[in-house]
Design a protein around this motif. Structure first.
Motif, short mmCIF file in Angstrom:
data_model
loop_
_atom_site.label_atom_id
_atom_site.label_comp_id
_atom_site.label_asym_id
_atom_site.label_seq_id
_atom_site.Cartn_x
_atom_site.Cartn_y
_atom_site.Cartn_z
N GLN A 1 21.72 42.14 50.44
CA GLN A 1 21.03 41.17 49.58
C GLN A 1 20.88 41.72 48.17
O GLN A 1 21.03 40.99 47.17
CB GLN A 1 19.66 40.84 50.17
N THR A 2 20.57 43.02 48.06
CA THR A 2 20.43 43.64 46.74
C THR A 2 21.74 43.58 45.97
O THR A 2 21.76 43.27 44.77
CB THR A 2 19.99 45.10 46.90
N GLN B 1 18.60 46.38 59.44
CA GLN B 1 17.74 45.77 58.43
C GLN B 1 18.03 46.36 57.05
O GLN B 1 18.11 45.62 56.06
CB GLN B 1 16.26 46.00 58.80
N MET B 2 18.22 47.68 57.00
CA MET B 2 18.54 48.31 55.71
C MET B 2 19.87 47.81 55.19
O MET B 2 20.04 47.56 53.98
CB MET B 2 18.58 49.83 55.87
N THR C 1 21.14 44.91 55.80
CA THR C 1 20.94 43.53 55.33
C THR C 1 20.28 43.53 53.96
O THR C 1 20.68 42.78 53.05
CB THR C 1 20.08 42.75 56.33
N ASP C 2 19.24 44.40 53.78
CA ASP C 2 18.55 44.48 52.49
C ASP C 2 19.50 44.94 51.40
O ASP C 2 19.50 44.41 50.28
CB ASP C 2 17.36 45.42 52.59
#
Length: 347
Positions: free
Chosen positions: A239-240, A232-233, A235-236
């Motif tokens: 995205q960032t 998840q990190m 993926t975040d």
């Protein structure tokens, strides 16, 4: 006197008979040893050699370290070759194959010359009477002596070179000689080795630090570890990064627009600065017009001040005093009403 002469003659005769008896005994022993296998059944075989190196009749024939026969004839044949005929015991015949080889060798380093049979495959046929063996070339004693002589010469040359090398080293020639004879060079080399040792220690410490840093990175809860293990990190963060790329693209567009605006402003400024017929151009370049504008502004400022004085005078005039008082009262009422309305709206 005659008795003494007879005694000496008798002793000589006895000695002669003893020596002859010993010689006959030794000869008999040797003959028995040689003729022990005289009546053993044998087959004849031969080989044609270029050089027999002193091989003679009666020389032994060996196979796999075992005596299996003797040489019967040594004869010259055409082209200066030598035909050696030898007998092989029938009891050993079945072990010797037709693809075996014959070579002339010696019994030991400087022993008697012998015939040696070697080789032979199990599937080959057994030798027969009158079979001619193939010859295997072997270095003779002379060849070995020549080789030893060459080796001795090479050894002498190597020894001479080594003596020359040692002499040069003792004289301080070459790197090793200088290192052994010059103290300053030794000190430099020693200092260099000390520096290398210190560098090795530093490299070891750096390696330990890198290993500790790697272990820290692999510790759970570390940002890098979470980044590598937390999907998840990741993926975040992805995205960032995508958002940052998009923002960077927008900033690039804004920068392009700003550059265009600055270019337009610069162009407009240049036009205004170069246009002497326009209003701004006249004000910037025509000193007389600029002076008139300044005079006009001063007159307006002076007229405004005088107007303020006239208004102040009217307010104190008895004819207009009541009007201005009533106007102030209306303004005060309006302000009070506004404040009350504001307070009523507050919770």
């Amino acid at each position: 006197m005659k008795s003494a002469t007879r005694s000496e003659s008798y002793k000589v005769k006895v000695g002669i008979f003893v020596v002859l008896g010993v010689l006959i005994l030794v000869g008999g022993i040797l003959m028995v040893g040689t003729l022990r296998k005289t009546f053993v059944n044998k087959i004849d075989a031969y080989a044609v050699l270029d050089d027999v190196n002193g091989l003679t009749k009666g020389s032994n024939v060996w196979f796999s370290g075992v005596k299996v026969g003797t040489v019967k004839h040594v004869d010259f044949v055409e082209n200066s070759k030598v035909k050696v005929t030898f007998g092989i015991e029938e009891s050993s015949q079945r072990f010797i194959k037709k693809d075996a080889n014959v070579k002339v060798s010696t019994d030991g380093l400087i022993g008697n010359t012998i015939i040696v049979l070697s080789g032979g495959s199990p599937e080959a046929e057994v030798v027969e009477d009158g079979y001619q063996f193939r010859v295997q070339k072997e270095d003779s004693q002379q060849d070995m002596l020549k080789t030893l002589q060459e080796n001795n010469k090479n050894l002498l040359a190597i020894t001479a070179d080594f003596k020359e090398l040692v002499r040069g080293i003792k004289g301080g020639e070459g790197s090793i000689g200088k290192l052994l004879t010059k103290d300053d060079l030794y000190q430099k080399v020693n200092s260099t080795l000390t520096g290398l040792e210190a560098a090795t220690v530093n490299a070891k410490a750096t390696t330990v630090a890198l290993a500790q840093f790697s272990r820290n990175l692999n510790t759970q809860g570390n940002f890098v570890n979470d980044l590598m293990t937390d999907k998840q990190m990741y993926t975040d963060l992805k995205q960032t990064v995508s958002t940052l790329k998009e923002t960077s693209g927008n900033l690039n567009q804004t920068s392009t627009s700003a550059k265009a605006l600055v270019s337009n402003l610069q162009q407009t400024t240049n036009q205004i600065a170069n246009d002497r017929t326009g209003t701004v151009g006249v004000l910037l370049h025509d000193e007389k017009t600029a002076a008139n504008v300044k005079s006009l502004l001063r007159n307006l400022e002076s007229g405004s001040a005088k107007l303020d004085e006239n208004m102040e005078a009217l307010q104190h005039n008895i004819l207009f005093r009541r009007y201005f008082r009533k106007k102030r009262q209306n303004e005060e009422k309006s302000d009070t009403l506004t404040q009350v309305t504001t307070l009523g709206k507050m919770p």
